[in-house]
Design an enzyme around this catalytic site. Structure first.
Site, PDB file in Angstrom:
ATOM      1  N   ASP A  46      -3.339  17.389   0.520  1.00  0.00           N
ATOM      2  CA  ASP A  46      -2.069  16.741   0.850  1.00  0.00           C
ATOM      3  C   ASP A  46      -1.427  17.343   2.096  1.00  0.00           C
ATOM      4  O   ASP A  46      -0.229  17.167   2.319  1.00  0.00           O
ATOM      5  CB  ASP A  46      -1.096  16.876  -0.324  1.00  0.00           C
ATOM      6  N   ASP A  58       2.201  19.944 -15.337  1.00  0.00           N
ATOM      7  CA  ASP A  58       1.241  20.560 -16.251  1.00  0.00           C
ATOM      8  C   ASP A  58       1.822  20.667 -17.664  1.00  0.00           C
ATOM      9  O   ASP A  58       1.144  20.363 -18.650  1.00  0.00           O
ATOM     10  CB  ASP A  58       0.821  21.938 -15.731  1.00  0.00           C
TER      11      ASP A  58
END
Length: 722
Positions: A301, A454
């Site tokens: 990214d 997460d």
């Protein structure tokens, strides 16, 4: 003869000249005749034991002169010592002034750092400065009020009108209120009214809040104690997750996996990770797994064209060496890491794979990582996640990394292991874990709604009935943040995200078809107690209530709350890292110092303030341990075919040169953290006030806690400024 401990008692040099050089140049040099031992013996006619008569007038006069000289000499030395202390204090003040003048405050915006933007509804917008400074304004108000009260109490103390009794009867209050203005003067009249106000109106709510925080403190301490006992039981019983094996003779740790080689997808999400991309890519490409059964995705990214080109070239190099590796780059970084992983999972070829292993850009898994984790899925369709433990290549780099190692060692050794063994649930750490792709899809896939994607996927998978396994003996090396700025940003994200998630998933937890115990564990223990109550009482009790009780002595905090229980909890926290026992006191003080950042983050996440959505990539330094270099040298050089085995020293020297060049390239600026500095002066002011009440343990705690806030506020912990 026994040696004398007096500075003037020199047996070997009786009567020799003594030259005293004063450090202050305005004072003259004094030369004295050093007195002998006999000069201090007073002779009288009634003392026959002295053996010889003396001229009382002459020797007595000499003795008096020598005693005067001795006292003068001691006075000169004391003055010199005070002068040295004063010079040192002025030097320290000058150093602080220079640091404040040249540093950046935590409210300064880095114009060249786009990562400080926050994400709202998929776009970027700057955080509201009013919201950002509101919390600091409250602390600043407490600071000035405490300074005013300290001056007030000092004047009252020296006037003999100091009231320090923790309990004052109602009739005493009435007498104070009825005392006329002219009896003792204006100051005494004002002070009597202040005592009345604090006893009647300020002490009761403060004492109630203190008692409430003490109750929360005790509940959290019991939870911590239960976790430690659970860890002790695991060690005593040698409980360890063991994968199912068809042939019990074969040992998993020897490299065998019973012929179980499912299709595994390996993902490395990264963003501008110029310092660490090479070592992470090399580590995953060296995983000991059949090439036809593994695919590595480099999910880049980066918005820096140079970094993109370097990562792309590294991937191309490994492709030429036969590694099954792909490079993916997103132009629009929607959702940051969660969006990156979600985009990668939408690829058409993902349906051919059964498991996905995720590693952050600074993680370096050992070659046998998949062979020690994937077999735990075999024959157990309820297992959705296998999580490995982190280890750190730079845990001894500085004081900051040592203190972080204590925290994370307790997190993995105690929290993750106990929860994994007894309830098969814990928060996914975002990296060094292997997921069953079916579990990810069943839980709804990656979502960009919080900064802790997460933990979000782990909670949703647990509500769907999936079980987790934590492997405490499988380690994956990574880095710890070496600067306070990087650690502070990381902790802000780790403590604001869970509060965002709690708001979002609470209705789902209540409606989920799981047992009442699992709902209680997730709502009260997992979210409220360990994510909300812990930072709340740490900051409120030790940074606000304790200093306020110094100015309102009618509200009390017992010594066992201030000293004994925190020391016991710190001792339990440090048990998984026994080599860190010398740092137990700095650890206790630093944890209370970090409570400011954690409390601020918790409030931001709970009430959805702008900084709750802030995402800053944790700064890396690209350090590699010597063990990593040795393993690369001893291993068959997959990417260096036809080339001789590289020299270890040359590799180490090359890495040192790269680190040195990267440090010189980017100029460092020390930062000034206003919240921490404001609290430092508040605590130091309260420690000075505690001396008037003779509160010993409170004084020492406030003094050292204030110093720790001062060191952190001036950015004197962790990475130092060049």
């Amino acid at each position: 003869m026994a040696p004398s401990f007096h500075w003037w008692a020199k047996e070997k040099h009786k009567g020799t000249p003594v030259v005293v050089k004063m450090e202050n140049p305005n004072w003259s040099m004094v030369e004295l005749e050093g007195p002998s031992e006999d000069d201090f013996i007073i002779t009288t006619t009634d003392s026959p034991r002295l053996g010889r008569p003396r001229d009382k007038g002459h020797r007595g006069g000499k003795n008096a002169r020598q005693l005067t000289w001795v006292l003068l000499l001691k006075a000169h030395r004391a003055a010199g010592c005070l002068t040295s202390i004063g010079t040192a204090m002025f030097s320290l003040a000058a150093a602080i002034r220079r640091r404040v003048a040249s540093g950046r405050t935590d409210s300064d915006n880095d114009n060249d750092d786009s990562q400080n933007d926050v994400v709202v509804d998929g776009g970027r917008e700057k955080e509201n400065p009013t919201v950002r400074t509101r919390f600091y304004f409250c602390i600043k108000l407490f600071l000035w009020l405490s300074v005013l009260l300290l001056g007030f109490e000092v004047v009252a103390y020296f006037k003999g009108w100091h009231i320090g009794a923790p309990h004052i009867h109602f009739d005493q209050l009435q007498s104070l209120w009825a005392r006329p203005l002219g009896v003792k003067g204006v100051f005494e009249w004002i002070y009597s009214r202040w005592v009345l106000v604090r006893v009647e109106y300020l002490a009761p709510p403060l004492q109630f809040l203190a008692n409430a925080c003490i109750v929360l403190f005790m509940i959290q301490s019991v939870d911590r104690l239960v976790l430690c006992l659970g860890c002790l039981w695991i060690r005593f019983k040698k409980i360890k997750p063991v994968p199912k094996q068809e042939d019990p003779v074969k040992d998993l740790e020897s490299g065998e996996s019973n012929g179980y080689f499912p299709m595994v997808l390996v993902q490395i999400p990264m963003c501008n990770e110029k310092e660490v991309y090479q070592q992470s890519i090399a580590a995953v490409c060296n995983l000991d797994w059949p090439k036809s059964k593994i695919l590595v995705q480099i999910l880049d990214d980066s918005d820096d064209p140079t970094t993109q080109l370097l990562i792309k070239e590294e991937v191309h190099k490994w492709q030429q060496e036969g590694a099954n590796i792909l490079y993916r780059h997103r132009v629009i970084r929607d959702g940051y890491k969660a969006g990156n992983l979600k985009s990668a999972m939408n690829c058409s070829y993902v349906k051919d794979y059964e498991f996905v292993a995720i590693f952050d850009a600074d993680f370096q898994p050992n070659p046998d990582f998949l062979k020690r984790t994937v077999p735990h899925f075999k024959g157990n369709e309820e297992i959705g996640l296998v999580q490995a433990r982190w280890s750190f290549v730079n845990k001894d780099e500085n004081l900051l990394t040592r203190l972080q190692n204590i925290n994370l060692a307790f997190h993995f050794e105690v929290e993750q292991q106990v929860n994994g063994v007894f309830i098969n649930f814990f928060g996914f750490n975002g990296t060094a874990g292997v997921w069953r792709i079916k579990a990810l899809e069943d839980a709804g896939g990656w979502l960009e709604r919080t900064t802790v994607e997460d933990m979000d996927i782990a909670v949703r998978a647990h509500l769907k009935g999936w079980k987790f396994i934590f492997l405490n003996d499988v380690e994956c090396q990574c880095e710890l943040p070496e600067s306070y700025e990087a650690y502070r940003k990381q902790q802000h994200r780790w403590h604001s995200g869970p509060m965002q998630l709690f708001r979002l998933c609470l209705p789902d937890v209540i409606r989920a078809k799981i047992s009442f115990w699992k709902k209680f564990n997730m709502i009260f223990l997992f979210f409220l107690l360990r994510k909300l109550i812990l930072p709340f009482y740490s900051f409120t009790l030790f940074c606000i209530i304790l200093p306020m009780t110094m100015f309102i002595p009618e509200a009390e905090l017992p010594a066992w709350v201030v000293c004994y229980i925190p020391a016991t909890m710190s001792f339990l926290n440090i048990l998984p890292a026994p080599k860190s026992f010398p740092f137990i006191v700095p650890y206790l003080l630093f944890e209370n110092t970090m409570s400011v950042t954690k409390f601020n983050a918790m409030i931001s996440g709970l009430f959805q303030l702008g900084s709750a959505y802030e995402w800053v990539v944790t700064k890396k330094s690209g350090r590699s341990s010597e063990g990593d270099l040795v393993s690369l040298v001893e291993k068959e050089p997959k990417y260096q075919r036809g080339v001789s085995v590289p020299n270890l020293e040359e590799m180490k020297e090359e890495i040192r040169q790269q680190e040195k060049a990267s440090r010189k390239k980017k100029k460092k600026h020390n930062r000034i953290y206003t919240k921490e500095l404001a609290l430092a002066f508040l605590l130091l002011t309260a420690s000075a006030r505690s001396l008037l009440s003779a509160q010993g343990i409170h004084f020492y705690f406030l003094l050292f806690q204030g110093i720790s806030f001062l060191l952190v506020g001036l950015d004197l912990i962790g990475e130092q400024v060049e």
